[in-house]
Design a protein around this motif. Structure first.
Motif, PDB file in Angstrom:
ATOM      1  N   SER A  49       0.819  -1.224   0.000  1.00 50.38           N
ATOM      2  CA  SER A  49       0.000   0.000   0.000  1.00 50.38           C
ATOM      3  C   SER A  49       0.845   1.262   0.000  1.00 50.38           C
ATOM      4  CB  SER A  49      -0.944   0.001   1.206  1.00 50.38           C
ATOM      5  OG  SER A  49      -0.196   0.076   2.412  1.00 50.38           O
ATOM      6  N   SER A  50       2.153   1.133   0.232  1.00 52.15           N
ATOM      7  CA  SER A  50       3.000   2.321   0.170  1.00 52.15           C
ATOM      8  C   SER A  50       4.462   1.929  -0.051  1.00 52.15           C
ATOM      9  CB  SER A  50       2.865   3.161   1.454  1.00 52.15           C
ATOM     10  OG  SER A  50       3.593   2.584   2.512  1.00 52.15           O
ATOM     11  N   ILE A 107       8.141   0.842  -0.733  1.00 54.93           N
ATOM     12  CA  ILE A 107       8.834  -0.116  -1.614  1.00 54.93           C
ATOM     13  C   ILE A 107       7.833  -1.076  -2.281  1.00 54.93           C
ATOM     14  CG2 ILE A 107      10.514  -2.002  -1.650  1.00 54.93           C
ATOM     15  CD1 ILE A 107      11.899  -0.617   0.788  1.00 54.93           C
ATOM     16  N   ARG A 109      -2.911  -3.651   5.238  1.00 57.82           N
ATOM     17  CA  ARG A 109      -4.171  -3.526   5.984  1.00 57.82           C
ATOM     18  C   ARG A 109      -5.111  -2.514   5.328  1.00 57.82           C
ATOM     19  NH1 ARG A 109      -1.116  -2.066  11.294  1.00 57.82           N
ATOM     20  NH2 ARG A 109      -0.115  -0.916   9.619  1.00 57.82           N
ATOM     21  N   SER A 110      -4.565  -1.442   4.752  1.00 54.51           N
ATOM     22  CA  SER A 110      -5.446  -0.382   4.221  1.00 54.51           C
ATOM     23  C   SER A 110      -6.001  -0.728   2.850  1.00 54.51           C
ATOM     24  CB  SER A 110      -4.719   0.958   4.175  1.00 54.51           C
ATOM     25  OG  SER A 110      -3.331   0.786   4.114  1.00 54.51           O
ATOM     26  N   ASP A 164      -4.242  -8.303   7.477  1.00 61.08           N
ATOM     27  CA  ASP A 164      -3.242  -7.992   8.502  1.00 61.08           C
ATOM     28  C   ASP A 164      -2.378  -9.243   8.628  1.00 61.08           C
ATOM     29  OD1 ASP A 164      -1.775  -7.705  10.844  1.00 61.08           O
ATOM     30  OD2 ASP A 164      -3.398  -6.657  11.889  1.00 61.08           O
ATOM     31  N   ILE A 165      -1.120  -9.155   8.246  1.00 58.80           N
ATOM     32  CA  ILE A 165      -0.291 -10.366   8.187  1.00 58.80           C
ATOM     33  C   ILE A 165      -0.011 -10.973   9.561  1.00 58.80           C
ATOM     34  CG2 ILE A 165       0.810  -9.944   5.945  1.00 58.80           C
ATOM     35  CD1 ILE A 165       3.367  -9.151   7.692  1.00 58.80           C
ATOM     36  N   ASN A 193       7.197  -8.314   2.077  1.00 59.46           N
ATOM     37  CA  ASN A 193       7.817  -6.994   2.252  1.00 59.46           C
ATOM     38  C   ASN A 193       7.174  -6.205   3.390  1.00 59.46           C
ATOM     39  OD1 ASN A 193       8.946  -4.274   1.132  1.00 59.46           O
ATOM     40  ND2 ASN A 193       6.734  -4.042   0.978  1.00 59.46           N
ATOM     41  N   TYR A 224      13.368  -3.515  15.890  1.00 62.12           N
ATOM     42  CA  TYR A 224      13.402  -3.665  14.424  1.00 62.12           C
ATOM     43  C   TYR A 224      14.600  -4.508  13.973  1.00 62.12           C
ATOM     44  CZ  TYR A 224      13.497  -2.109   9.518  1.00 62.12           C
ATOM     45  OH  TYR A 224      13.502  -2.059   8.140  1.00 62.12           O
ATOM     46  N   LYS A 227      14.794  -8.060  11.893  1.00 67.33           N
ATOM     47  CA  LYS A 227      15.389  -8.132  10.556  1.00 67.33           C
ATOM     48  C   LYS A 227      16.546  -9.145  10.524  1.00 67.33           C
ATOM     49  CE  LYS A 227      12.535  -5.443   8.496  1.00 67.33           C
ATOM     50  NZ  LYS A 227      11.671  -5.904   7.403  1.00 67.33           N
ATOM     51  N   VAL A 253      15.888   3.706   2.385  1.00 67.43           N
ATOM     52  CA  VAL A 253      15.009   3.957   1.241  1.00 67.43           C
ATOM     53  C   VAL A 253      14.008   5.035   1.653  1.00 67.43           C
ATOM     54  CG1 VAL A 253      13.413   2.930  -0.419  1.00 67.43           C
ATOM     55  CG2 VAL A 253      15.217   1.497   0.588  1.00 67.43           C
ATOM     56  N   THR A 313      10.877   6.388   2.130  1.00 64.29           N
ATOM     57  CA  THR A 313       9.474   5.946   2.176  1.00 64.29           C
ATOM     58  C   THR A 313       8.854   6.497   3.455  1.00 64.29           C
ATOM     59  OG1 THR A 313       9.827   3.975   3.537  1.00 64.29           O
ATOM     60  CG2 THR A 313      10.135   3.692   1.156  1.00 64.29           C
ATOM     61  N   GLN A 363      10.421   5.998   6.897  1.00 64.19           N
ATOM     62  CA  GLN A 363      11.589   6.770   7.347  1.00 64.19           C
ATOM     63  C   GLN A 363      11.186   8.112   7.959  1.00 64.19           C
ATOM     64  OE1 GLN A 363      14.494   5.953   7.871  1.00 64.19           O
ATOM     65  NE2 GLN A 363      14.910   4.165   6.637  1.00 64.19           N
TER      66      GLN A 363
HETATM   67  N1  NAP Z   1      12.527   2.399   4.081  1.00 63.05           N
HETATM   68  C1  NAP Z   1      13.714   1.892   4.409  1.00 63.05           C
HETATM   69  O1  NAP Z   1      14.700   2.624   4.592  1.00 63.05           O
HETATM   70  C2  NAP Z   1      13.880   0.411   4.542  1.00 63.05           C
HETATM   71  C3  NAP Z   1      15.185  -0.095   4.663  1.00 63.05           C
HETATM   72  C4  NAP Z   1      15.379  -1.463   4.798  1.00 63.05           C
HETATM   73  C5  NAP Z   1      14.286  -2.303   4.802  1.00 63.05           C
HETATM   74  N2  NAP Z   1      13.017  -1.789   4.685  1.00 63.05           N
HETATM   75  C6  NAP Z   1      11.910  -2.738   4.742  1.00 63.05           C
HETATM   76  O2  NAP Z   1      11.160  -2.643   3.545  1.00 63.05           O
HETATM   77  C7  NAP Z   1       9.812  -3.025   3.802  1.00 63.05           C
HETATM   78  C8  NAP Z   1       8.882  -1.973   3.246  1.00 63.05           C
HETATM   79  O3  NAP Z   1       9.103  -0.779   3.964  1.00 63.05           O
HETATM   80  P1  NAP Z   1       8.794   0.677   3.416  1.00 63.05           P
HETATM   81  O4  NAP Z   1       9.980   1.493   3.724  1.00 63.05           O
HETATM   82  O5  NAP Z   1       8.254   0.611   2.043  1.00 63.05           O
HETATM   83  O6  NAP Z   1       7.680   1.102   4.470  1.00 63.05           O
HETATM   84  P2  NAP Z   1       6.187   1.639   4.350  1.00 63.05           P
HETATM   85  O7  NAP Z   1       6.079   2.608   3.216  1.00 63.05           O
HETATM   86  O8  NAP Z   1       5.812   2.075   5.708  1.00 63.05           O
HETATM   87  O9  NAP Z   1       5.396   0.329   3.935  1.00 63.05           O
HETATM   88  C9  NAP Z   1       5.135  -0.697   4.844  1.00 63.05           C
HETATM   89  C10 NAP Z   1       4.035  -1.550   4.274  1.00 63.05           C
HETATM   90  O10 NAP Z   1       3.755  -2.625   5.180  1.00 63.05           O
HETATM   91  C11 NAP Z   1       2.347  -2.668   5.394  1.00 63.05           C
HETATM   92  N3  NAP Z   1       2.043  -3.230   6.699  1.00 63.05           N
HETATM   93  C12 NAP Z   1       2.420  -2.762   7.915  1.00 63.05           C
HETATM   94  N4  NAP Z   1       1.896  -3.527   8.884  1.00 63.05           N
HETATM   95  C13 NAP Z   1       1.178  -4.510   8.273  1.00 63.05           C
HETATM   96  C14 NAP Z   1       0.408  -5.606   8.730  1.00 63.05           C
HETATM   97  N5  NAP Z   1       0.235  -5.849  10.036  1.00 63.05           N
HETATM   98  N6  NAP Z   1      -0.196  -6.396   7.812  1.00 63.05           N
HETATM   99  C15 NAP Z   1      -0.048  -6.151   6.488  1.00 63.05           C
HETATM  100  N7  NAP Z   1       0.671  -5.146   5.998  1.00 63.05           N
HETATM  101  C16 NAP Z   1       1.276  -4.327   6.881  1.00 63.05           C
HETATM  102  C17 NAP Z   1       1.903  -1.225   5.262  1.00 63.05           C
HETATM  103  O11 NAP Z   1       0.530  -1.101   4.942  1.00 63.05           O
HETATM  104  P3  NAP Z   1      -0.651  -0.887   6.010  1.00 63.05           P
HETATM  105  O12 NAP Z   1      -0.166   0.110   7.016  1.00 63.05           O
HETATM  106  O13 NAP Z   1      -1.765  -0.403   5.165  1.00 63.05           O
HETATM  107  O14 NAP Z   1      -0.934  -2.219   6.589  1.00 63.05           O
HETATM  108  C18 NAP Z   1       2.741  -0.784   4.080  1.00 63.05           C
HETATM  109  O15 NAP Z   1       2.125  -1.183   2.874  1.00 63.05           O
HETATM  110  C19 NAP Z   1       9.705  -3.209   5.323  1.00 63.05           C
HETATM  111  O16 NAP Z   1       9.800  -4.577   5.643  1.00 63.05           O
HETATM  112  C20 NAP Z   1      10.914  -2.452   5.837  1.00 63.05           C
HETATM  113  O17 NAP Z   1      11.345  -2.927   7.082  1.00 63.05           O
HETATM  114  C21 NAP Z   1      12.799  -0.460   4.555  1.00 63.05           C
END
Ligand code: NAP
Length: 266
Positions: free
Chosen positions: A24-25, A27, A47-48, A69-70, A96, A161, A165, A194, A196, A199
């Protein structure tokens, strides 16, 4: 000996559909667009429901919203059953979905640990539980687990976190070892920073941060290879690997200094 026909192989849209969690947002959303451009039919979860519908409206015949909701394993199983019944086998899954909650180690809240473990660890385990029996039976499939470069070693404020990971890298490694003979390909994604929404609350300096679109590009490229680890931006993640390869008695003070956690508290 493994029969050649059971050798894990990179999946293509001819093998079935793709499934991206956390779509939903950030990556996951960007990756969905890349996979659609490659010709995949992509089931998207988060979830959204509203945000998923909005993304699906960009390619109605190729994107299937599957809100869940995973951290609810029964609900995840039900979604996978429904998707496979209606759209065919899930050939490629990118697990993801994840959350980032900073922990103040001098004043931690148990709930923040629990929430992080619930989504990042239990949630990913729920997806694995739903997917691997089906893929193993088919002797075919590909799963990429999205971890983080934080997995390489300790970082301040990341005691929840980072723990999840690091556990995900270990989980992916175990699965890769075991599922090879079933023809199921397991990969692990370890991104650096990344840009997003995740961050937004992170006040750390974020060296070498890449856009969600660049991250999605790197992951999409990694999914076309059978290598275990997909890591980017490499100049940052390899530098981290080098630091964490030092003895802990060196790297712990070094990380403390580099992140400013060496300053005395008032
Ligand atoms: N951004 C970074 O710098 C970075 C770096 C390394 C790794 N990552 C990893 O990359 C992945 C994606 O992160 P992002 O940065 O793209 O973050 P994000 O924009 O906040 O996206 C997180 C996604 O996970 C979903 N989510 C959260 N809780 C959930 C649940 N209980 N059930 C189902 N979906 C759920 C959110 O949607 P809803 O809220 O609608 O459920 C959203 O779609 C994550 O695993 C993060 O740890 C990110």
């Amino acid at each position: 000996m493994t029969s050649p026909k059971h050798t894990p192989r990179v999946q293509t849209p001819k093998d079935g559909i793709a499934w991206v969690t956390g779509a939903s947002s950030g990556i996951g959303e960007a990756l969905t667009r890349k996979l659609v451009a490659q010709g995949w039919k992509v089931a998207i979860s988060a979830r959204s429901a509203e945000k998923l519908e909005k993304l699906a409206s960009e390619a109605l015949d190729q994107i299937i919203p599957a809100p869940v909701d995973i951290s609810d394993a029964d609900a995840v199983e039900a979604v996978v059953v429904k998707l496979e019944a209606e759209h065919g086998p899930i050939a490629q899954a990118v697990l993801n979905a994840g959350i980032y909650i900073t922990i103040d180690a001098a004043n931690p809240k148990f709930d923040d640990y629990a929430k992080t473990f619930d989504v990042n660890l239990k949630g990913t385990a729920a997806c694995i539980t739903a997917l691997t029996p089906r893929m193993s039976k088919r002797r075919s499939g590909q799963i990429a687990i999205v971890s983080s470069a934080t997995a390489f070693g300790g970082m301040p404020t990341a005691s929840a976190y980072g723990a999840t990971k690091a556990a995900l890298v270990n989980m992916a490694e175990c699965l890769r070892i075991e599922l090879h003979r079933y023809g199921v390909l397991i990969q692990c994604v370890t991104p650096g920073f990344v840009e997003t929404p995740a961050q937004d609350d992170n006040e750390f300096p974020k060296p070498f941060m890449v856009s969600a679109d660049t991250a999605a590009d790197r992951i999409a490229k990694g999914l076309k290879s059978d290598r275990f680890e997909v890591t980017f931006p490499r100049r940052f993640t390899w530098m981290l690997k080098l630091i964490y390869a030092l003895p802990r008695s060196w790297h712990i003070p070094l990380v403390r200094k580099q992140t400013g956690w060496d300053k005395p508290v008032e």
